[in-house]
Scaffold this motif. Structure first.
Motif, PDB file in Angstrom:
ATOM      1  N   GLU A   3      24.782  46.419  29.718  1.00  0.00           N
ATOM      2  CA  GLU A   3      24.272  46.607  28.931  1.00  0.00           C
ATOM      3  C   GLU A   3      23.844  45.270  28.244  1.00  0.00           C
ATOM      4  O   GLU A   3      22.950  44.825  28.146  1.00  0.00           O
ATOM      5  N   THR A   4      24.823  43.487  28.754  1.00  0.00           N
ATOM      6  CA  THR A   4      25.050  42.348  28.021  1.00  0.00           C
ATOM      7  C   THR A   4      23.642  42.025  28.547  1.00  0.00           C
ATOM      8  O   THR A   4      22.494  41.181  28.009  1.00  0.00           O
ATOM      9  N   VAL A   5      23.248  42.404  29.956  1.00  0.00           N
ATOM     10  CA  VAL A   5      22.514  41.615  31.049  1.00  0.00           C
ATOM     11  C   VAL A   5      20.879  42.192  30.379  1.00  0.00           C
ATOM     12  O   VAL A   5      19.528  42.072  30.812  1.00  0.00           O
ATOM     13  N   SER A   6      21.363  43.883  31.060  1.00  0.00           N
ATOM     14  CA  SER A   6      19.957  45.034  30.501  1.00  0.00           C
ATOM     15  C   SER A   6      18.933  44.528  28.811  1.00  0.00           C
ATOM     16  O   SER A   6      17.985  44.765  29.342  1.00  0.00           O
ATOM     17  N   ASN A   7      19.904  44.375  27.840  1.00  0.00           N
ATOM     18  CA  ASN A   7      19.213  44.605  26.629  1.00  0.00           C
ATOM     19  C   ASN A   7      19.400  43.125  25.745  1.00  0.00           C
ATOM     20  O   ASN A   7      18.945  43.364  24.951  1.00  0.00           O
ATOM     21  N   GLY A   8      20.783  42.457  26.634  1.00  0.00           N
ATOM     22  CA  GLY A   8      19.962  41.142  25.756  1.00  0.00           C
ATOM     23  C   GLY A   8      20.871  40.935  24.821  1.00  0.00           C
ATOM     24  O   GLY A   8      22.321  41.924  24.802  1.00  0.00           O
ATOM     25  N   ARG A   9      21.779  39.849  23.774  1.00  0.00           N
ATOM     26  CA  ARG A   9      22.912  39.389  22.901  1.00  0.00           C
ATOM     27  C   ARG A   9      21.937  38.217  22.206  1.00  0.00           C
ATOM     28  O   ARG A   9      21.609  37.727  22.427  1.00  0.00           O
ATOM     29  N   PRO A  10      22.475  38.465  21.560  1.00  0.00           N
ATOM     30  CA  PRO A  10      22.367  38.000  20.012  1.00  0.00           C
ATOM     31  C   PRO A  10      22.576  36.390  20.362  1.00  0.00           C
ATOM     32  O   PRO A  10      23.730  36.359  20.445  1.00  0.00           O
ATOM     33  N   GLY A  11      22.110  35.254  19.760  1.00  0.00           N
ATOM     34  CA  GLY A  11      22.006  34.098  19.982  1.00  0.00           C
ATOM     35  C   GLY A  11      22.277  33.506  21.607  1.00  0.00           C
ATOM     36  O   GLY A  11      22.153  31.957  22.144  1.00  0.00           O
ATOM     37  N   GLY A  12      21.023  34.197  22.347  1.00  0.00           N
ATOM     38  CA  GLY A  12      20.784  33.181  23.105  1.00  0.00           C
ATOM     39  C   GLY A  12      20.297  33.930  25.003  1.00  0.00           C
ATOM     40  O   GLY A  12      19.211  33.557  25.423  1.00  0.00           O
ATOM     41  N   MET A  13      21.128  35.133  25.004  1.00  0.00           N
ATOM     42  CA  MET A  13      21.006  36.003  26.536  1.00  0.00           C
ATOM     43  C   MET A  13      19.878  37.075  25.739  1.00  0.00           C
ATOM     44  O   MET A  13      19.567  37.793  24.902  1.00  0.00           O
ATOM     45  N   PRO A  14      18.685  36.517  26.928  1.00  0.00           N
ATOM     46  CA  PRO A  14      17.947  38.154  26.734  1.00  0.00           C
ATOM     47  C   PRO A  14      18.023  39.260  27.633  1.00  0.00           C
ATOM     48  O   PRO A  14      18.226  39.264  28.084  1.00  0.00           O
ATOM     49  N   PRO A  15      16.661  39.952  26.529  1.00  0.00           N
ATOM     50  CA  PRO A  15      17.314  41.125  27.704  1.00  0.00           C
ATOM     51  C   PRO A  15      16.192  40.687  29.427  1.00  0.00           C
ATOM     52  O   PRO A  15      14.817  40.884  29.184  1.00  0.00           O
ATOM     53  N   TRP A  16      16.313  41.404  30.628  1.00  0.00           N
ATOM     54  CA  TRP A  16      16.306  41.541  31.525  1.00  0.00           C
ATOM     55  C   TRP A  16      16.304  42.939  32.587  1.00  0.00           C
ATOM     56  O   TRP A  16      15.545  42.902  33.356  1.00  0.00           O
ATOM     57  N   GLY A  17      16.322  43.734  31.703  1.00  0.00           N
ATOM     58  CA  GLY A  17      16.034  45.172  32.088  1.00  0.00           C
ATOM     59  C   GLY A  17      14.829  45.768  32.794  1.00  0.00           C
ATOM     60  O   GLY A  17      14.527  46.200  33.571  1.00  0.00           O
ATOM     61  N   ALA A  18      13.537  44.849  31.254  1.00  0.00           N
ATOM     62  CA  ALA A  18      12.748  45.062  32.143  1.00  0.00           C
ATOM     63  C   ALA A  18      11.920  44.443  33.033  1.00  0.00           C
ATOM     64  O   ALA A  18      10.971  45.277  34.478  1.00  0.00           O
ATOM     65  N   ALA A  19      12.353  43.307  33.442  1.00  0.00           N
ATOM     66  CA  ALA A  19      12.272  42.069  34.527  1.00  0.00           C
ATOM     67  C   ALA A  19      12.978  42.763  35.828  1.00  0.00           C
ATOM     68  O   ALA A  19      12.247  42.491  36.872  1.00  0.00           O
ATOM     69  N   LEU A  20      13.988  43.113  35.866  1.00  0.00           N
ATOM     70  CA  LEU A  20      14.526  43.079  37.046  1.00  0.00           C
ATOM     71  C   LEU A  20      15.458  44.612  36.983  1.00  0.00           C
ATOM     72  O   LEU A  20      15.117  44.882  38.279  1.00  0.00           O
ATOM     73  N   GLY A  21      14.919  45.918  36.613  1.00  0.00           N
ATOM     74  CA  GLY A  21      15.398  47.159  36.930  1.00  0.00           C
ATOM     75  C   GLY A  21      16.649  46.949  37.395  1.00  0.00           C
ATOM     76  O   GLY A  21      17.847  45.974  37.337  1.00  0.00           O
ATOM     77  N   ASN A  22      17.202  48.599  36.464  1.00  0.00           N
ATOM     78  CA  ASN A  22      19.035  48.847  36.822  1.00  0.00           C
ATOM     79  C   ASN A  22      19.730  48.726  38.206  1.00  0.00           C
ATOM     80  O   ASN A  22      20.362  47.569  38.531  1.00  0.00           O
ATOM     81  N   ASP A  23      18.974  48.504  39.472  1.00  0.00           N
ATOM     82  CA  ASP A  23      19.182  47.978  41.022  1.00  0.00           C
ATOM     83  C   ASP A  23      19.723  46.223  40.853  1.00  0.00           C
ATOM     84  O   ASP A  23      21.059  45.409  41.313  1.00  0.00           O
ATOM     85  N   LYS A  24      18.765  45.694  40.466  1.00  0.00           N
ATOM     86  CA  LYS A  24      18.556  44.299  40.631  1.00  0.00           C
ATOM     87  C   LYS A  24      19.765  43.565  40.101  1.00  0.00           C
ATOM     88  O   LYS A  24      20.402  42.994  39.989  1.00  0.00           O
ATOM     89  N   ILE A  25      20.081  44.158  38.068  1.00  0.00           N
ATOM     90  CA  ILE A  25      20.836  43.751  38.022  1.00  0.00           C
ATOM     91  C   ILE A  25      22.407  44.380  37.878  1.00  0.00           C
ATOM     92  O   ILE A  25      23.572  43.194  38.101  1.00  0.00           O
ATOM     93  N   TRP A  26      22.690  45.507  39.004  1.00  0.00           N
ATOM     94  CA  TRP A  26      24.141  45.275  39.626  1.00  0.00           C
ATOM     95  C   TRP A  26      24.260  44.838  40.622  1.00  0.00           C
ATOM     96  O   TRP A  26      25.930  44.071  41.022  1.00  0.00           O
ATOM     97  N   LYS A  27      23.457  45.048  41.454  1.00  0.00           N
ATOM     98  CA  LYS A  27      23.552  44.005  42.459  1.00  0.00           C
ATOM     99  C   LYS A  27      24.030  42.361  42.152  1.00  0.00           C
ATOM    100  O   LYS A  27      24.434  41.177  42.658  1.00  0.00           O
ATOM    101  N   SER A  28      23.244  41.563  40.781  1.00  0.00           N
ATOM    102  CA  SER A  28      23.342  40.126  40.508  1.00  0.00           C
ATOM    103  C   SER A  28      24.843  40.350  40.403  1.00  0.00           C
ATOM    104  O   SER A  28      25.689  39.367  40.259  1.00  0.00           O
ATOM    105  N   LEU A  29      25.620  41.343  39.375  1.00  0.00           N
ATOM    106  CA  LEU A  29      26.665  41.364  38.736  1.00  0.00           C
ATOM    107  C   LEU A  29      27.858  41.420  39.491  1.00  0.00           C
ATOM    108  O   LEU A  29      28.877  41.174  40.173  1.00  0.00           O
ATOM    109  N   ALA A  30      26.777  41.949  41.111  1.00  0.00           N
ATOM    110  CA  ALA A  30      28.079  42.257  41.839  1.00  0.00           C
ATOM    111  C   ALA A  30      28.357  41.154  42.529  1.00  0.00           C
ATOM    112  O   ALA A  30      29.866  41.165  43.377  1.00  0.00           O
ATOM    113  N   TYR A  31      26.868  40.414  42.896  1.00  0.00           N
ATOM    114  CA  TYR A  31      27.150  39.376  43.320  1.00  0.00           C
ATOM    115  C   TYR A  31      28.331  38.205  42.784  1.00  0.00           C
ATOM    116  O   TYR A  31      29.089  37.037  43.059  1.00  0.00           O
ATOM    117  N   LEU A  32      28.353  38.419  41.180  1.00  0.00           N
ATOM    118  CA  LEU A  32      28.820  37.995  39.961  1.00  0.00           C
ATOM    119  C   LEU A  32      30.546  37.601  40.359  1.00  0.00           C
ATOM    120  O   LEU A  32      31.505  36.608  40.116  1.00  0.00           O
TER     121      LEU A  32
END
Length: 198
Positions: free
Chosen positions: A136-165
């Motif tokens: 949810e943090t990556v997809s929708n963003g958070r106040p204070g500087g974290m932009p939402p990446w859901g539309a640009a990356l999609g669910n799969d890329k978000i999950w994969k980047s979190l798996a790498y993290l």
């Protein structure tokens, strides 16, 4: 004044028609007058009915749309996996690393210790570090500087980047963004060169 200037001639009422053109003052048709009066009566009845009696309002329509959007968002969140489906997949980790090095390092650094964004390898997590919250943090963003990446990356890329993290080395001390974070001391300036022997 020029002698050739044209003088406009207005025909007198008793003058004969010219070129077969005549002007007649016909009365407005009754159907037009009745239609015009009907529109006034309709407006007088419709305005108070629409405004006060019908119960419809723009605020009510907006609240209904917000409730419907919240319902759809809740259904969408419920359909997302609660755990990272790509954890441990070598192919997914390779794709996640590519996303990380392309997008995430500019704010979090290659080792995720934080630069503009906070450290992602220390024990402190402002919003939580379970899979669903991180997504949810990556997809929708958070106040204070974290932009939402859901539309640009999609669910799969978000999950994969979190798996790498998850594969990056963890830090035990508070990192950038933690309340008790202490920035490292700046390096000492180099010693001046010794004077040359006479």
């Amino acid at each position: 004044m020029s002698a050739d200037r044209e003088i406009v001639e207005y025909p007198r009422p008793e003058a004969p028609p010219r070129d077969g053109i005549e002007e007649h003052d016909h009365p407005i048709p009754r159907w037009f007058n009745w239609t015009f009066a009907a529109t006034i009566v309709f407006a007088v009845i419709y305005f108070p009915y629409y405004t006060w009696i019908s119960g419809w309002s723009s605020a009510g329509a907006w609240e209904a749309e917000v409730a419907l959007a919240a319902e759809h968002a809740g259904a969408l969140r419920a359909s997302l996996p609660a755990e990272n489906p790509y954890r441990g997949s070598a192919a997914a980790l390779a794709e996640g690393k590519e996303v990380w090095t392309t997008i995430c390092v500019s704010c979090h650094l290659p080792d995720a210790r934080g630069l503009v964004g906070p450290s992602l390898v220390d024990p402190y997590w402002k919003y939580g570090n379970d899979d669903a919250t991180l997504f949810e943090t990556v997809s929708n963003g958070r106040p204070g500087g974290m932009p939402p990446w859901g539309a640009a990356l999609g669910n799969d890329k978000i999950w994969k980047s979190l798996a790498y993290l998850e594969t990056l080395p963890r830090a035990s001390e508070p990192g950038l963004g933690a309340p008790d974070y202490v920035p490292p001391a700046p390096p000492a300036p180099p010693a001046p060169p010794a004077p040359a022997a006479p």
